[in-house]
Each structure stands twice: as C-alpha cells, then as structure tokens.
Design an enzyme around this catalytic site. Structure first.
Site, PDB file in Angstrom:
ATOM      1  N   ARG A 216       0.843  -1.172   0.035  1.00 50.30           N
ATOM      2  CA  ARG A 216      -0.038  -0.018  -0.105  1.00 50.30           C
ATOM      3  C   ARG A 216       0.972   1.372   0.018  1.00 50.30           C
ATOM      4  O   ARG A 216       0.474   2.367   0.688  1.00 50.30           O
ATOM      5  CB  ARG A 216      -1.059   0.005   1.075  1.00 50.30           C
ATOM      6  CG  ARG A 216      -1.751  -1.247   1.168  1.00 50.30           C
ATOM      7  CD  ARG A 216      -2.784  -1.090   0.018  1.00 50.30           C
ATOM      8  NE  ARG A 216      -3.493  -2.523  -0.060  1.00 50.30           N
ATOM      9  CZ  ARG A 216      -3.246  -3.635  -0.637  1.00 50.30           C
ATOM     10  NH1 ARG A 216      -2.041  -3.523  -1.340  1.00 50.30           N
ATOM     11  NH2 ARG A 216      -3.985  -4.746  -0.511  1.00 50.30           N
TER      12      ARG A 216
ATOM     13  N   SER B  23     -11.413   0.076   2.315  1.00 54.27           N
ATOM     14  CA  SER B  23     -11.016  -0.346   3.459  1.00 54.27           C
ATOM     15  C   SER B  23     -10.178   0.823   4.278  1.00 54.27           C
ATOM     16  O   SER B  23      -9.529   1.500   3.527  1.00 54.27           O
ATOM     17  CB  SER B  23      -9.761  -1.466   3.076  1.00 54.27           C
ATOM     18  OG  SER B  23     -10.321  -2.768   2.379  1.00 54.27           O
TER      19      SER B  23
ATOM     20  N   GLU C 227      -5.128   3.400   5.909  1.00 56.72           N
ATOM     21  CA  GLU C 227      -5.140   3.009   4.402  1.00 56.72           C
ATOM     22  C   GLU C 227      -5.675   4.327   3.732  1.00 56.72           C
ATOM     23  O   GLU C 227      -5.365   4.580   2.579  1.00 56.72           O
ATOM     24  CB  GLU C 227      -5.696   1.982   4.051  1.00 56.72           C
ATOM     25  CG  GLU C 227      -5.424   1.484   2.630  1.00 56.72           C
ATOM     26  CD  GLU C 227      -6.057   0.218   2.207  1.00 56.72           C
ATOM     27  OE1 GLU C 227      -6.732  -0.273   1.448  1.00 56.72           O
ATOM     28  OE2 GLU C 227      -5.531  -0.845   3.173  1.00 56.72           O
TER      29      GLU C 227
END
Length: 306
Positions: free
Chosen positions: A179, A228, A298
């Site tokens: 990520r 998310s 995130e």
C-alpha cells in the site's frame, strides 16, 4: 468556509489554459463519503500537456493535491487550501490494448481496466475488478486485492512533477511495497502500462465474477464508504482486530463501523468528516488497548478541520 479567490491573480499568467479552473469548489460530492469542505482551487485539466502547463505556472508557494473519484479519501470539513487537481475521464480515461499490455489513463476506473483486459483475453488483472477508484490512485498506493497488486503487473508509469516536468517510471524505480509507492508525492500520475498474460476470456471472466460476488456479500459497497480503512498489519487482518476490540457497529455522530465488514467506516447519512476521522481514531485506540497493535490508516485524509 470560503477561501480567498486566487483565480483573478492566476489567470493572467495562464493565457493558454484549456482546462476548467474553479474557486471554492465543493469537494463533498466528489468523494464516496460525501463529506468535507471546498477546494480553494479545483482544476480539471484538458490533457497531460494542459496539466503540465498549469503546474509550471502555478506559484510554488501554492500547495497541490490530487483527487480521483474520492473512493479512498476523507476531505476534512474546513476544506483544502491550495490547488486540487482532478483528472477527468475525458483526457485521462482511455484504455487500449497492445498484445498482452494494457495502456490506461490515470482516470480510468480500475474496474474498466480489468474489463478491457478480460475482453482482450489478458489475465492477471482480475484483482482490479474489486478495487474502487481509478488506476492512478491504485498506482499511488500499490492497491491490491484477492491475491494481486499493482506491483505484480506494472511495466511503466508516466507522471507530471510539481514544476510541470514529465517523468517516466519503470516498475523497479517506483519502489512499490504494501500500500505504498516510493515516488515523490508531488508527482501526479497521468498514465500507466500494465502487462498481463494471455488467457481464455471465459476463465478471466469467471475470476472477475468471483471477485464481484465476494464484494457484494462481504463489503458494504452500497453505503457511503471509503473502502478499507486501515492497512492489514503483518500477519494480521485489520477487520479481525477491530472486531475483537468490540468496535463492530461503533458510532460517532453520523459515522459507523460497518456491521458487515469491520474495516469499513460508513456515513449513515449525516456524518461530518470529523465524525468519520474521530471514529477511525477511536477504533485505533481501542485496538491498541486490546491487542497492542497500532493500526495504520489506509484511507487518505487531507485538508483542514472546520
């Protein structure tokens, strides 16, 4: 709140600007959470050259942010000072096929890139079908799902620097990790080249159908959500840590931890950005107290508080 209008001072220095430049433009309608204040400037460039022209002539002291379709984003209630760049499908949304390679503009939806690949019999990009947002955003955070991530299929990416310069990045040079991209945050990605593997279209489509079925049954995809919320810690699932800390269904104002999937925060209808961010921080605190693990956001949070 409203910011000072910068357009009268900027326009004379940009006589050949072709894109749309707005002052105090609402950003809430451009995000999936439907919250947040305005952009001091919102610029939608006509194409890559127009973007480079704008950035080269924008005073260096004015900060620049990039907003895609707002799927992984909280804009704070006070809005976003400086210039916000939004790449539109016209100019940045093209997808085309060359053998086993997909060329895509940064504004192309991840889902559309997967569909383009499937129609051409190119496998390996099915995971994109389950990721909300644009390929530019997916590239910036090395997005992934269902066992795949951008790093697995990326050949080359193109971007424009804060000074209007053109940059071309190969996979290794982007230093992609979980990520995260190692490319300077000031670079705005404009296009990408992804390589898959030739496969039977029916096999690819079957995998994409599985991805979609999983999303519909396990995620609150019809709610106002940002996807998310937290990264999975090494060897752990964020949703499980959140559930074990007793946060399923937890509320702050109009924001709620999804009952369906604990790693999703939702706007139940009247949430503010502050509600959502406060809820996220409350979840982080409870997980840290319960398990000793500190969850990392995130979802990107930008702007100033009201």
């Amino acid at each position: 709140m409203n910011f000072p209008d910068l357009i009268p001072d900027l326009k004379p220095a940009m006589p050949e600007l072709r894109g749309r430049l707005l002052a105090n433009a609402p950003l809430a309608p451009l995000t999936w959470f439907r919250v947040g204040g305005p952009a001091q400037l919102l610029f939608t460039p006509a194409d890559e050259n127009d973007l480079a022209y704008f950035l080269a002539r924008l005073p260096k002291e004015i900060p620049v942010s990039i907003v895609g379709v707002g799927s992984n984003l909280i804009v704070r209630d006070g809005g976003l000072p400086g210039a916000v760049i939004r790449l539109a499908a016209r100019g940045f949304g093209e997808t085309r096929v060359d053998g086993d390679v997909i060329h895509a503009g940064a504004a192309a939806l991840d889902k559309r890139v997967a569909e383009t690949a499937a129609a051409a019999g190119i496998g390996g990009l099915e995971f994109l079908y389950g990721i909300p947002g644009t390929i530019g955003g997916a590239l910036r955070m090395n997005a992934g799902a269902n066992g795949g991530e951008i790093k697995d299929v990326l050949e080359e990416a193109t971007g424009i620097g804060r000074d209007g310069s053109l940059h071309v990045f190969r996979n290794a040079g982007m230093r992609l990790s979980y990520r995260k991209s190692g490319v300077d945050a000031s670079v705005i990605f404009t296009s990408v080249r992804l390589r898959g593997a030739i496969a039977p279209p029916e096999t690819i489509r079957a995998k994409m159908d599985e991805v979609q079925k999983h999303r519909e049954t396990a995620q609150p995809i019809r709610e106002k959500t940002g996807g998310s919320t937290f990264k999975n810690p090494p060897g752990q699932s964020a949703w499980k840590l959140i559930d074990e800390a007793g946060c399923r269904g937890l509320r702050v104002g109009g924001a709620q931890v999804s009952e369906l999937h604990c790693n999703f925060l939702i706007n139940t209808g009247d949430a503010t950005a502050a509600d959502i961010e406060t809820l996220g921080e409350t979840v982080r605190d409870r997980v840290k107290t319960h398990s000793g693990i500190e969850l990392q956001w995130e979802i990107k949070r930008i702007g100033i508080a009201a």
